[in-house]
Structures are given as structure tokens and as C-alpha cells.
Design an enzyme around this catalytic site. Structure first.
Site, PDB file in Angstrom:
ATOM      1  N   ASP A  27      -8.765  -5.809  -2.155  1.00 57.87           N
ATOM      2  CA  ASP A  27      -7.903  -5.939  -0.566  1.00 57.87           C
ATOM      3  C   ASP A  27      -8.739  -5.104   0.936  1.00 57.87           C
ATOM      4  OD1 ASP A  27      -6.287  -6.948   1.551  1.00 57.87           O
ATOM      5  OD2 ASP A  27      -5.267  -5.213   1.031  1.00 57.87           O
ATOM      6  N   ASN A  37      -4.815  -7.041  10.114  1.00 61.88           N
ATOM      7  CA  ASN A  37      -5.849  -7.970   9.469  1.00 61.88           C
ATOM      8  C   ASN A  37      -5.440  -8.549   9.053  1.00 61.88           C
ATOM      9  OD1 ASN A  37      -7.124  -5.690  11.768  1.00 61.88           O
ATOM     10  ND2 ASN A  37      -7.720  -4.490   9.633  1.00 61.88           N
ATOM     11  N   ASP A  47       1.996  -6.910   2.717  1.00 62.65           N
ATOM     12  CA  ASP A  47       1.203  -6.315   3.276  1.00 62.65           C
ATOM     13  C   ASP A  47       1.918  -5.183   4.091  1.00 62.65           C
ATOM     14  OD1 ASP A  47      -1.335  -5.409   3.385  1.00 62.65           O
ATOM     15  OD2 ASP A  47      -1.863  -6.555   4.927  1.00 62.65           O
ATOM     16  N   HIS A  83       0.683  -1.736  -0.039  1.00 62.68           N
ATOM     17  CA  HIS A  83      -0.423   0.115  -0.077  1.00 62.68           C
ATOM     18  C   HIS A  83       1.009   1.103   0.158  1.00 62.68           C
ATOM     19  CE1 HIS A  83      -3.672  -2.084   0.990  1.00 62.68           C
ATOM     20  NE2 HIS A  83      -2.814  -2.807   1.715  1.00 62.68           N
ATOM     21  N   PHE A  84       0.609   1.723  -0.665  1.00 58.91           N
ATOM     22  CA  PHE A  84       1.767   3.413  -0.741  1.00 58.91           C
ATOM     23  C   PHE A  84       0.966   4.209  -1.336  1.00 58.91           C
ATOM     24  CE2 PHE A  84       5.462   1.346  -3.363  1.00 58.91           C
ATOM     25  CZ  PHE A  84       5.666   1.148  -2.715  1.00 58.91           C
TER      26      PHE A  84
END
Length: 423
Positions: free
Chosen positions: A151, A277, A304, A62-63
């Protein structure tokens, strides 16, 4: 030109595990041989005591760009990736706006051209990540999406998941599923068990993951779609995947370093930096996950990487967001907790960081070969260090202060040195 000398080349495609020199000219490897003579104007890297592997590929990062760039952006995320040995990263679609349209996808891909490494992007599976209506998967793939994922949110409607798999099969692209049924979860981010009870919380049971993994395993068998189950945390889910593979499903699964390195007990010491999560679970779950890694039921190690600010993470546990950063510690955690104890060889580990994720996303990456693009990581498997600082904008890691084995020395992407460890 770059000449790398005296390193042990470990390549998962050719199965080479031997000392070789590598000569790079422009973007490509032009020669792999023993004792290559020094060439005028070539930069020489002495890799004595180090392993030379294909550049790592992360299929789950995740950027935070666009929309949450105060946490991370494409350029800082790329720097963190390079520092961790990654030359290709696949980013998730839960940005703001979410990547359910061509304009947002185009913004990301255009900005990614300025990054130190290769940044690829998935689009969402459903419009607005609401789990109701499929996006136009054909047009998003044509615009450059390499796969599809909601996601961060599960797809609760079985027909929506089923229909997305049928289209993905037609397009020959992977679908990645976040498997947590919110109807079974009281508080997310912590396992339902003794630790949660001690904190006066209920938490998230493993059944929340297991029921959706089971459903999507059945749908994957039926459709033949290429399905990836994200961040496995439950022992039961590992065994469901084992069964699905025996039944012929084209199903893969990823595991994060934190899920094979820590248990729910970390919450007591690390607080919200151990909130994610799905959550960290029990020692039994961790051991079964490691067995699944050994057996290649869990074929891919994915980070992640989920940056958050210190202010956000310093909230009360129930209010803090879930997720930790992971790109810069993934290799060392894998060496420390999988290779050094004897669960995996270095060849096994490198497969899970390179060629296996490349195959999932149909990428011509993840191997070292003459005439092929020079994406290479050089690391010292025996150098210990204390986790202290990060190239990421964020520092939400439960591993700060931990002593780990395995130091990235150089990362080379498309023939250019994009990270160099400064002593």
C-alpha cells in the site's frame, strides 16, 4: 467485572438487534440477558439510548512506526483507534524500514503488546516495495504477518502480482492492492477534472485506478486468491468489481469514509487536507460508491488513517503529502452520510466495520457472544458533535468544524475500558 445495562445490542453474526444487558468478567463476555441483576464489585455502565456493537476492526491504518513517529506511533495511533471505537487495527507496511523482513515485523509486534487495542501488521508484497521481487511470504506469515500489501505503491508488473496471488492462495492470507498507475497521473492527490483545471493542475484520472483494478480482478478470478482492493474512488472500478464477483473472484473491496462523504470540490475549501491518494472524485463517483456500499460490492469500511504534521500539510498543494487521519471520525461519518440518509441500516453498517473485515483477515472477531472475548463499542447514534480535537498526534482532517452524528461513549478491548468519553 463490568455490567453494561440498557443498551441495544446489534450483532452482525447472530443478527441480534434488541435491548440486552452484557456481563463481562476478565477478558470475556460471560452473560447476555435481559435485566441482569447488579453484582457486587461490578462496574455498571448505563448504556440507555446507546448501541452496543462488536469493537470495530480497521484493515487499513498507518501508525508510522518505525521511522516516522513524529507523525504517529503505535501507542498514539492505538489511542486514536480506541477513541474511534476500534479494538483491532491492521497496519500497513510502508514504514521506514518497510516491513519486508522479520526484524522489523518483530519490532512492531513487540511494541504493539503495550497498546490499548490489538494491533496487527501486514508485510510488504515486494522487497523494498519496489514492485520487482517478492518477499519470503512464508517466513513473514510464520513470524506473525496477517497479510501482505505494498500500500502506497501499485505493483506494475503483472507477473509479480500474479505470482504473489498464487502464494497467498497457498497460505490462505489476503493481499491488499493500491491501484494507481503512475504512468497516467500528472499530479497525484487531486482528481483530473474541473477543480484541478481551476488550480492549474492536471491531476489523477479515474482510469489510473480502473486499469489496475481490472487487471487484478482478472488475476483474482484466475488464481482464486483472496484479494482486497483498497480505497475505491472510481465509479468504473465499482462496476469492474461487480463483474469480478459475478465471475467468481474471491475479491473484496474497501471504501473510506472520505470517499463516500466528499467530492473533489472539498479541495477548494480544505486545501491539502483534502489531498489523498486516490483522490476525492466527482459527485457521480460518490453516488456510485454509495450504491456499491448498499449492494455489498464494497463490503468493508476502512479508514486509511494517514497522519502527517501540520507543517507538511501547510505546504503548497503540489508539495503537501497525500492522506488524512480517519480513525476518530469513521463511525460518525458513516452514520451521518450512510445511515441517516437511509442507505444503510445500523446492522448493515456494523457488518462493514466488524465481521466483514474480520472474515477477510481470518480473525475470530467482530461479533458479540457469551464465552467470547469482550471487544465492545458503546455509541450514541443520535448525539451530534463538532469535530475539533484528536487523540492522534496529527490533525490533518478535512472534517474539522463539521457537525456529525454518532458519539463513541465507551470502547472495551479484551474486557478493559480503553476509551471513555468525558463530557
Amino acid at each position: 467485572m463490568i455490567l453494561i445495562k440498557n443498551g441495544c445490542v446489534i450483532d452482525p453474526l447472530s443478527k441480534i438487534n434488541e435491548k440486552f444487558d452484557i456481563l463481562i468478567d476478565g477478558e470475556n463476555i460471560v452473560k447476555i440477558d435481559k435485566n441482569i441483576n447488579k453484582i457486587n464489585n461490578a462496574k455498571v455502565i448505563d448504556a440507555s439510548g446507546c448501541i452496543l456493537a462488536p469493537g470495530f476492526i480497521d484493515i487499513h491504518s498507518h501508525f508510522r512506526d518505525p521511522g516516522f513517529t513524529y507523525k504517529e506511533d503505535l501507542l498514539t495511533g492505538s489511542k486514536a483507534a480506541a477513541r474511534g471505537g476500534y479494538t483491532t487495527v491492521v497496519c500497513m507496511a510502508n514504514t521506514k524500514p518497510v516491513v519486508d523482513n522479520v526484524d522489523t515485523l518483530k519490532y512492531i509486534l513487540d511494541k504493539a503488546r503495550k497498546a490499548k487495542i490489538e494491533v496487527l501488521q501486514v508485510a510488504t508484497i515486494t522487497k523494498g516495495m519496489r514492485g520487482e521481487e517478492l518477499i519470503d511470504m512464508h517466513s513473514l506469515k510464520e513470524a506473525g504477518a496477517v497479510g501482505f500489501s505494498d500500500d502506497g505503491k501499485p505493483i506494475m508488473k503483472s507477473k509479480v502480482a500474479f505470482d504473489s496471488m498464487k502464494i497467498a492462495k497457498e497460505l490462505d492470507v489476503p493481499l491488499s492492492f493500491h491501484e494507481e498507475d503512475p504512468n497516467l497521473i500528472k499530479e497525484n492527490g487531486i482528481n483530473m477534472g474541473r477543480i484541478a483545471k481551476n488550480l492549474n493542475l492536471t491531476g489523477s484520472p479515474n482510469e489510473a485506478e480502473d486499469v489496475l483494478v481490472a487487471r487484478d480482478a482478472v488475476l483474482a478470478i484466475s488464481t482464486g486468491a483472496k484479494v482486497n482492493i483498497q480505497h475505491i474512488s472510481s465509479a468504473v472500478s465499482v462496476e469492474i468489481l461487480r463483474w469480478a464477483k459475478k465471475m467468481g473472484a474471491n475479491i473484496t473491496a474497501e471504501v473510506t469514509p472520505h470517499h463516500f462523504s466528499m467530492t473533489e470540490k472539498a479541495v477548494l475549501e480544505k486545501g491539502s487536507n483534502a489531498k489523498m491518494n486516490p483522490p476525492l472524485r466527482t459527485e457521480k463517483d460518490r453516488k456510485v460508491i454509495i450504491e456499491g456500499i448498499k449492494d455489498n460490492i464494497l463490503e468493508i469500511i476502512a479508514t486509511d488513517h494517514a497522519p502527517h504534521t501540520e507543517e507538511e500539510k501547510n505546504n503548497a498543494f503540489s508539495k503537501a503529502p497525500g492522506g488524512i487521519i480517519g480513525l476518530e471520525t469513521a463511525l460518525a461519518l458513516s452514520i451521518t452520510n450512510l445511515v441517516k440518509p437511509g442507505y444503510l441500516t445500523y446492522m448493515d453498517l456494523i457488518e462493514k466495520l466488524t465481521i466483514n473485515p474480520a472474515k477477510l483477515y481470518n480473525l475470530d472477531r467482530g461479533y458479540i457472544k457469551e464465552g467470547h472475548r469482550a471487544d465492545i463499542v458503546i455509541f450514541d447514534p443520535n448525539e451530534d458533535y463538532i469535530v475539533r480535537d484528536f487523540a492522534s498526534k496529527a490533525c490533518n482532517s478535512p472534517f474539522i468544524g463539521e457537525k456529525l452524528s454518532g458519539r463513541i461513549k465507551r470502547t472495551i478491548c479484551k474486557g478493559k475500558i480503553v476509551y471513555m468519553h468525558e463530557r
